[in-house]
Design a protein around this motif. Sequence first.
Motif, PDB file in Angstrom:
ATOM      1  N   HIS A  42     -35.441   4.545  32.184  1.00 14.17           N
ATOM      2  CA  HIS A  42     -35.290   5.150  30.858  1.00 14.17           C
ATOM      3  C   HIS A  42     -34.413   4.296  29.948  1.00 14.17           C
ATOM      4  CE1 HIS A  42     -37.349   9.061  31.125  1.00 14.17           C
ATOM      5  NE2 HIS A  42     -37.079   8.992  32.425  1.00 14.17           N
ATOM      6  N   VAL A  43     -33.470   3.564  30.523  1.00 16.87           N
ATOM      7  CA  VAL A  43     -32.665   2.648  29.703  1.00 16.87           C
ATOM      8  C   VAL A  43     -33.556   1.548  29.135  1.00 16.87           C
ATOM      9  CG1 VAL A  43     -30.816   0.931  29.752  1.00 16.87           C
ATOM     10  CG2 VAL A  43     -30.516   3.113  30.935  1.00 16.87           C
ATOM     11  N   ILE A  44     -34.441   1.018  29.975  1.00 17.98           N
ATOM     12  CA  ILE A  44     -35.338  -0.062  29.533  1.00 17.98           C
ATOM     13  C   ILE A  44     -36.348   0.452  28.511  1.00 17.98           C
ATOM     14  CG2 ILE A  44     -37.112  -1.686  30.288  1.00 17.98           C
ATOM     15  CD1 ILE A  44     -35.621  -1.842  32.980  1.00 17.98           C
ATOM     16  N   THR A  45     -36.965   1.589  28.816  1.00 17.21           N
ATOM     17  CA  THR A  45     -37.981   2.126  27.898  1.00 17.21           C
ATOM     18  C   THR A  45     -37.363   2.659  26.608  1.00 17.21           C
ATOM     19  OG1 THR A  45     -37.869   4.281  29.028  1.00 17.21           O
ATOM     20  CG2 THR A  45     -39.552   2.716  29.777  1.00 17.21           C
ATOM     21  N   GLY A  46     -36.055   2.903  26.618  1.00 17.85           N
ATOM     22  CA  GLY A  46     -35.390   3.380  25.409  1.00 17.85           C
ATOM     23  C   GLY A  46     -34.923   2.274  24.487  1.00 17.85           C
ATOM     24  N   THR A  47     -35.100   1.024  24.909  1.00 17.73           N
ATOM     25  CA  THR A  47     -34.652  -0.101  24.087  1.00 17.73           C
ATOM     26  C   THR A  47     -35.318  -0.133  22.711  1.00 17.73           C
ATOM     27  OG1 THR A  47     -34.151  -1.422  26.058  1.00 17.73           O
ATOM     28  CG2 THR A  47     -34.450  -2.612  23.980  1.00 17.73           C
ATOM     29  N   VAL A 124     -30.825  -6.111  22.251  1.00 16.92           N
ATOM     30  CA  VAL A 124     -29.973  -5.156  21.542  1.00 16.92           C
ATOM     31  C   VAL A 124     -28.739  -5.872  21.004  1.00 16.92           C
ATOM     32  CG1 VAL A 124     -28.498  -3.132  21.848  1.00 16.92           C
ATOM     33  CG2 VAL A 124     -30.782  -3.174  22.877  1.00 16.92           C
ATOM     34  N   ARG A 125     -28.360  -5.533  19.793  1.00 18.29           N
ATOM     35  CA  ARG A 125     -27.145  -6.086  19.179  1.00 18.29           C
ATOM     36  C   ARG A 125     -25.972  -5.183  19.542  1.00 18.29           C
ATOM     37  NH1 ARG A 125     -24.475  -5.168  14.092  1.00 18.29           N
ATOM     38  NH2 ARG A 125     -25.928  -3.437  13.852  1.00 18.29           N
ATOM     39  N   ARG A 126     -24.958  -5.764  20.169  1.00 18.81           N
ATOM     40  CA  ARG A 126     -23.806  -4.974  20.613  1.00 18.81           C
ATOM     41  C   ARG A 126     -22.584  -5.338  19.783  1.00 18.81           C
ATOM     42  NH1 ARG A 126     -23.431  -5.032  26.700  1.00 18.81           N
ATOM     43  NH2 ARG A 126     -25.130  -3.543  26.404  1.00 18.81           N
ATOM     44  N   ILE A 127     -21.948  -4.316  19.212  1.00 22.91           N
ATOM     45  CA  ILE A 127     -20.766  -4.516  18.367  1.00 22.91           C
ATOM     46  C   ILE A 127     -19.544  -4.002  19.119  1.00 22.91           C
ATOM     47  CG2 ILE A 127     -19.663  -3.957  16.170  1.00 22.91           C
ATOM     48  CD1 ILE A 127     -22.438  -3.473  15.009  1.00 22.91           C
ATOM     49  N   THR A 128     -18.603  -4.881  19.385  1.00 24.15           N
ATOM     50  CA  THR A 128     -17.356  -4.498  20.059  1.00 24.15           C
ATOM     51  C   THR A 128     -16.197  -4.922  19.167  1.00 24.15           C
ATOM     52  OG1 THR A 128     -17.422  -6.585  21.297  1.00 24.15           O
ATOM     53  CG2 THR A 128     -18.314  -4.636  22.377  1.00 24.15           C
ATOM     54  N   ALA A 129     -15.734  -3.985  18.362  1.00 29.96           N
ATOM     55  CA  ALA A 129     -14.722  -4.310  17.360  1.00 29.96           C
ATOM     56  C   ALA A 129     -13.311  -4.337  17.931  1.00 29.96           C
ATOM     57  CB  ALA A 129     -14.793  -3.301  16.210  1.00 29.96           C
ATOM     58  N   THR A 130     -13.102  -3.715  19.080  1.00 29.59           N
ATOM     59  CA  THR A 130     -11.757  -3.637  19.646  1.00 29.59           C
ATOM     60  C   THR A 130     -11.768  -4.113  21.096  1.00 29.59           C
ATOM     61  OG1 THR A 130     -12.051  -1.359  20.430  1.00 29.59           O
ATOM     62  CG2 THR A 130     -11.237  -1.653  18.176  1.00 29.59           C
ATOM     63  N   LYS A 131     -10.581  -4.382  21.605  1.00 29.63           N
ATOM     64  CA  LYS A 131     -10.449  -4.785  23.004  1.00 29.63           C
ATOM     65  C   LYS A 131     -10.903  -3.668  23.930  1.00 29.63           C
ATOM     66  CE  LYS A 131      -7.066  -6.363  26.433  1.00 29.63           C
ATOM     67  NZ  LYS A 131      -5.633  -6.672  26.700  1.00 29.63           N
ATOM     68  N   GLU A 132     -10.626  -2.427  23.528  1.00 30.91           N
ATOM     69  CA  GLU A 132     -11.033  -1.285  24.348  1.00 30.91           C
ATOM     70  C   GLU A 132     -12.553  -1.210  24.461  1.00 30.91           C
ATOM     71  OE1 GLU A 132     -12.157   3.042  24.821  1.00 30.91           O
ATOM     72  OE2 GLU A 132     -11.933   2.149  22.846  1.00 30.91           O
ATOM     73  N   HIS A 197     -24.921   2.262  24.232  1.00 28.14           N
ATOM     74  CA  HIS A 197     -25.598   3.223  25.104  1.00 28.14           C
ATOM     75  C   HIS A 197     -27.052   3.383  24.698  1.00 28.14           C
ATOM     76  CE1 HIS A 197     -22.193   4.716  27.443  1.00 28.14           C
ATOM     77  NE2 HIS A 197     -21.478   4.705  26.333  1.00 28.14           N
ATOM     78  N   SER A 198     -27.837   3.825  25.657  1.00 29.97           N
ATOM     79  CA  SER A 198     -29.220   4.195  25.386  1.00 29.97           C
ATOM     80  C   SER A 198     -29.299   5.702  25.158  1.00 29.97           C
ATOM     81  CB  SER A 198     -30.115   3.789  26.558  1.00 29.97           C
ATOM     82  OG  SER A 198     -29.690   4.443  27.739  1.00 29.97           O
ATOM     83  N   VAL A 199     -30.473   6.164  24.779  1.00 31.39           N
ATOM     84  CA  VAL A 199     -30.642   7.588  24.476  1.00 31.39           C
ATOM     85  C   VAL A 199     -30.358   8.446  25.705  1.00 31.39           C
ATOM     86  CG1 VAL A 199     -32.290   9.346  23.730  1.00 31.39           C
ATOM     87  CG2 VAL A 199     -32.308   7.093  22.650  1.00 31.39           C
TER      88      VAL A 199
END
Length: 407
Positions: A42-47, A124-132, A197-199
């Motif tokens: 489901h993670v793959i098909t939700g891309t 997928v474009r991943r945005i990580t604005a903080t160290k956390e 995350h995916s759906v």
Amino acid sequence: MESISLWQGLALCGIVSWIVISSSLNVTRKLRTLVQPWVSHHVITGTPIILQIQKYQHGFLDVLFSGLSCVVSVPFYTAFLPLLFWSGHGKLARQMTLLMSLCDYSGNCIKDVVSAPRPRCPPVRRITATKEEQENTLEYGLPSSHTLNTVCLSGYLLHYVLSYTQSEDASLKFAGFAVVCLIVCLTGLGRIYLGMHSVIDIIAGIGVGFVILAFWLSVHNHVDSFIVSGQNVTTFWAALSLLLLFAYPTPELPTPSFEFHTAFDGVAFGIVAGVQQTYHQFHHESVPRIFTPQLTVSAFLGRMLVGIPTILVVKYCSKALAKWILPIISNTLGIPIRSTSYIPMLKGSVTGKKTGEIKQSGYIKKLPIFSSQGTFDVDTGIRFLQYSGLAWSVVDLVPSLFSYLSL
């Protein structure tokens, strides 16, 4: 007294039994074999859904959802909860602390049992604005912790506000419920937009969150009554915290989830131990509350100026003390230890000796629960004591300073 000791003993024995049975039957791996392929599919098909949402990329949305992720994160709640204690709303603060601990433990357990991947980046474009956020990417995906925590904590906060105000206004209840739903939806949408995350992760986070919230609303008064007026509270909670560390499932690959749980497990223990000792002094229902003549905004700001530096100093001192004393205790008891980050001398070693040179003569090593273990990461104990000390200072040391300074 006997009935109290009985249920406490049964609860602890139940956890020990689960640890032994799950280890013997390899329950974690069997559950993972059943669930992981389905979730990964489901993670793959939700891309494509994620990519469709990310087509609306905009700088404003990047800032909005990154900021919202920070506001509903564990570090934010960790910083916010001390202020809630010092504002006079002690019951709400300790309930939200324990609920947060339950959410953190449950969510991370499910993550590491399932060990399902996050959406692949790229495409997928991943945005990580903080160290956390960067650390969060090292965890597994299902369920979404941000969504789970938002469901539980915003839902419980709404319940508390409605109970505290004793409002019977249906329109007010509906408005509160609508706000909670909006926050949950924005949080879930934001986690997908940010590529975290995916759906299926969001759906699982909402579902697990509702289950935990429903459970907590049915037991929170009993838990609070036990903490403020029960017997053997500190001893029981210390044993419970220790056993929960051993009951935590082993992930397919190492992740920081266990470290996050250990920290909040320590926070919960420190809060419980401190409140149990000082409830009638600083945390009873008649304490001054903010926005009242007894606790003005200026006085509350004074509390912040005194309290925040104090708990930071205690956190530093607790860590230093734990780094010094835990290796000594471990050596005395014959427990082989290692350190992954906190003690450089113990990195990749076992109390400074080769594994084959360690004598299994300590009493602790003869216990069944320890006999199957190799070496123990002393960082776990250090982290637990560090955050226990921090939490204890929030509800015990700092209120004592407030009393001394007439704040």
